[in-house]
Design a protein around this motif. Structure first.
Motif, PDB file in Angstrom:
ATOM      1  N   GLY A  92      46.796  74.677 -26.059  1.00 46.42           N
ATOM      2  CA  GLY A  92      47.482  73.984 -24.981  1.00 46.42           C
ATOM      3  C   GLY A  92      46.611  73.892 -23.748  1.00 46.42           C
ATOM      4  N   ASP A  93      47.221  73.471 -22.636  1.00 47.40           N
ATOM      5  CA  ASP A  93      46.511  73.248 -21.378  1.00 47.40           C
ATOM      6  C   ASP A  93      46.793  74.347 -20.371  1.00 47.40           C
ATOM      7  OD1 ASP A  93      45.557  70.805 -22.305  1.00 47.40           O
ATOM      8  OD2 ASP A  93      47.254  69.685 -21.482  1.00 47.40           O
ATOM      9  N   PHE A  94      45.763  74.683 -19.602  1.00 49.50           N
ATOM     10  CA  PHE A  94      45.857  75.606 -18.476  1.00 49.50           C
ATOM     11  C   PHE A  94      45.319  74.828 -17.276  1.00 49.50           C
ATOM     12  CE2 PHE A  94      45.484  78.053 -22.299  1.00 49.50           C
ATOM     13  CZ  PHE A  94      46.382  79.087 -22.125  1.00 49.50           C
ATOM     14  N   VAL A  95      46.167  74.554 -16.301  1.00 47.42           N
ATOM     15  CA  VAL A  95      45.807  73.705 -15.165  1.00 47.42           C
ATOM     16  C   VAL A  95      45.762  74.556 -13.901  1.00 47.42           C
ATOM     17  CG1 VAL A  95      46.476  71.672 -13.813  1.00 47.42           C
ATOM     18  CG2 VAL A  95      46.881  71.712 -16.289  1.00 47.42           C
ATOM     19  N   GLY A  96      44.726  74.363 -13.097  1.00 44.16           N
ATOM     20  CA  GLY A  96      44.588  75.152 -11.890  1.00 44.16           C
ATOM     21  C   GLY A  96      43.826  74.403 -10.818  1.00 44.16           C
ATOM     22  N   PRO A  97      43.521  75.080  -9.740  1.00 43.59           N
ATOM     23  CA  PRO A  97      43.750  76.497  -9.523  1.00 43.59           C
ATOM     24  C   PRO A  97      45.187  76.785  -9.087  1.00 43.59           C
ATOM     25  CG  PRO A  97      42.563  75.576  -7.656  1.00 43.59           C
ATOM     26  CD  PRO A  97      42.745  74.469  -8.650  1.00 43.59           C
ATOM     27  N   THR A  98      45.727  77.872  -9.629  1.00 43.75           N
ATOM     28  CA  THR A  98      47.051  78.371  -9.267  1.00 43.75           C
ATOM     29  C   THR A  98      46.984  79.891  -9.264  1.00 43.75           C
ATOM     30  OG1 THR A  98      47.868  78.579 -11.548  1.00 43.75           O
ATOM     31  CG2 THR A  98      48.164  76.422 -10.474  1.00 43.75           C
ATOM     32  N   SER A  99      48.106  80.530  -8.990  1.00 44.89           N
ATOM     33  CA  SER A  99      48.139  81.990  -9.062  1.00 44.89           C
ATOM     34  C   SER A  99      48.044  82.460 -10.515  1.00 44.89           C
ATOM     35  CB  SER A  99      49.415  82.525  -8.416  1.00 44.89           C
ATOM     36  OG  SER A  99      50.552  82.008  -9.080  1.00 44.89           O
ATOM     37  N   GLU A 100      48.278  81.570 -11.466  1.00 41.82           N
ATOM     38  CA  GLU A 100      48.220  81.906 -12.896  1.00 41.82           C
ATOM     39  C   GLU A 100      46.877  81.558 -13.533  1.00 41.82           C
ATOM     40  OE1 GLU A 100      50.952  83.275 -14.695  1.00 41.82           O
ATOM     41  OE2 GLU A 100      51.707  83.557 -12.665  1.00 41.82           O
ATOM     42  N   VAL A 101      46.178  80.545 -12.995  1.00 44.45           N
ATOM     43  CA  VAL A 101      44.932  80.048 -13.586  1.00 44.45           C
ATOM     44  C   VAL A 101      43.841  80.007 -12.516  1.00 44.45           C
ATOM     45  CG1 VAL A 101      43.803  78.104 -14.751  1.00 44.45           C
ATOM     46  CG2 VAL A 101      46.205  78.623 -15.250  1.00 44.45           C
ATOM     47  N   ASP A 102      42.783  80.771 -12.744  1.00 46.32           N
ATOM     48  CA  ASP A 102      41.625  80.800 -11.856  1.00 46.32           C
ATOM     49  C   ASP A 102      40.541  79.917 -12.481  1.00 46.32           C
ATOM     50  OD1 ASP A 102      39.460  81.346 -10.251  1.00 46.32           O
ATOM     51  OD2 ASP A 102      39.487  83.503 -10.579  1.00 46.32           O
ATOM     52  N   CYS A 103      40.216  78.803 -11.833  1.00 42.86           N
ATOM     53  CA  CYS A 103      39.243  77.854 -12.395  1.00 42.86           C
ATOM     54  C   CYS A 103      37.860  78.480 -12.573  1.00 42.86           C
ATOM     55  CB  CYS A 103      39.139  76.612 -11.519  1.00 42.86           C
ATOM     56  SG  CYS A 103      40.650  75.621 -11.490  1.00 42.86           S
ATOM     57  N   ALA A 104      37.350  79.164 -11.569  1.00 43.94           N
ATOM     58  CA  ALA A 104      36.081  79.895 -11.620  1.00 43.94           C
ATOM     59  C   ALA A 104      34.933  79.107 -12.242  1.00 43.94           C
ATOM     60  CB  ALA A 104      36.269  81.239 -12.312  1.00 43.94           C
ATOM     61  N   VAL A 105      34.742  77.879 -11.771  1.00 47.69           N
ATOM     62  CA  VAL A 105      33.593  77.059 -12.135  1.00 47.69           C
ATOM     63  C   VAL A 105      32.893  76.709 -10.828  1.00 47.69           C
ATOM     64  CG1 VAL A 105      32.806  74.869 -13.123  1.00 47.69           C
ATOM     65  CG2 VAL A 105      34.757  76.053 -14.134  1.00 47.69           C
ATOM     66  N   THR A 106      31.613  77.015 -10.735  1.00 47.94           N
ATOM     67  CA  THR A 106      30.861  76.656  -9.537  1.00 47.94           C
ATOM     68  C   THR A 106      29.571  75.963  -9.938  1.00 47.94           C
ATOM     69  OG1 THR A 106      29.721  78.794  -9.438  1.00 47.94           O
ATOM     70  CG2 THR A 106      31.766  78.595  -8.199  1.00 47.94           C
ATOM     71  N   VAL A 107      29.093  75.111  -9.044  1.00 46.77           N
ATOM     72  CA  VAL A 107      27.806  74.437  -9.237  1.00 46.77           C
ATOM     73  C   VAL A 107      26.979  74.717  -7.993  1.00 46.77           C
ATOM     74  CG1 VAL A 107      26.643  72.197  -9.414  1.00 46.77           C
ATOM     75  CG2 VAL A 107      28.706  72.641 -10.758  1.00 46.77           C
ATOM     76  N   ARG A 108      25.717  75.071  -8.214  1.00 47.76           N
ATOM     77  CA  ARG A 108      24.789  75.306  -7.103  1.00 47.76           C
ATOM     78  C   ARG A 108      23.529  74.498  -7.351  1.00 47.76           C
ATOM     79  NH1 ARG A 108      25.372  79.015  -3.379  1.00 47.76           N
ATOM     80  NH2 ARG A 108      27.144  80.375  -3.465  1.00 47.76           N
ATOM     81  N   ASP A 109      23.065  73.883  -6.295  1.00 48.03           N
ATOM     82  CA  ASP A 109      21.803  73.155  -6.320  1.00 48.03           C
ATOM     83  C   ASP A 109      21.003  73.665  -5.130  1.00 48.03           C
ATOM     84  OD1 ASP A 109      19.797  71.354  -6.942  1.00 48.03           O
ATOM     85  OD2 ASP A 109      20.751  69.692  -5.884  1.00 48.03           O
TER      86      ASP A 109
END
Length: 180
Positions: A92-109
């Motif tokens: 299934g799907d987990f949609v965020g960011p919310t208190s239940e789902v931490d996206c935790a994707v970062t991009v650095r250049d």
């Protein structure tokens, strides 16, 4: 003939441990699954960093799961992927960011950074992007009691916003496909 109980037990244990049981057939261990994943970064920064490893684990002590996709060292742009959510993973799907789902994707250049969310009340900075983690397959692979590892298949999409204080501008979209 006189039998020595301890020696008989040891001989049986060694015979069974060396494949001597069940008609002498050796049982081959299944090789560990290999991760297949790809990452595409588009928008203010572009790239296709190499995905080297993937894992999905549930921790009973905190009642949450984490997906980790590792990119190669020195990847440009640097993408860090470690979303997590409450409970056990499921199809299934987990949609965020919310208190239940931490996206935790970062991009650095270089020093520039893009996040799905960022809060710094002292500086008056509040960013709110989005992410959707979708599992199309989730199966228990190893269950050690308090930590469960899974075989899995799915996608993740994240819309990241620029942390302007880092010199970043614009938005970045990250799309990941993964199988283990």
């Amino acid at each position: 003939m006189r039998r020595i109980p301890g020696l008989t037990w040891l001989s049986t244990a060694l015979l069974m441990g060396c494949g001597g049981g069940a008609g002498g057939a050796l049982v081959e261990e299944e090789p560990p699954p290999q991760a297949v994943c790809d990452i595409t970064v588009s928008g203010a920064v572009t790239g296709t960093p190499v995905c080297r490893n993937a894992s999905l684990t549930y921790r009973e002590t905190t009642d949450d799961f984490s997906l980790t996709l590792d990119t190669g060292t020195g990847a440009k742009p640097l993408v860090q992927i470690h979303p997590n959510a409450n409970g056990r993973p499921f199809v299934g799907d987990f949609v965020g960011p919310t208190s239940e789902v931490d996206c935790a994707v970062t991009v650095r250049d270089g020093g520039k950074a893009w996040y799905p969310y960022y809060e710094d009340p002292r500086a008056g900075v509040s960013l709110r992007g989005s992410c959707t983690l979708t599992f199309t397959q989730v199966e228990v692979y190893v269950d050690s009691g308090t930590v469960v590892s899974y075989r899995f298949k799915g996608t993740m999409q994240a819309h990241l916003l620029a942390l302007e204080s880092s010199g970043a501008t614009g938005t970045v979209d990250v799309v990941m496909n993964f199988t283990l």
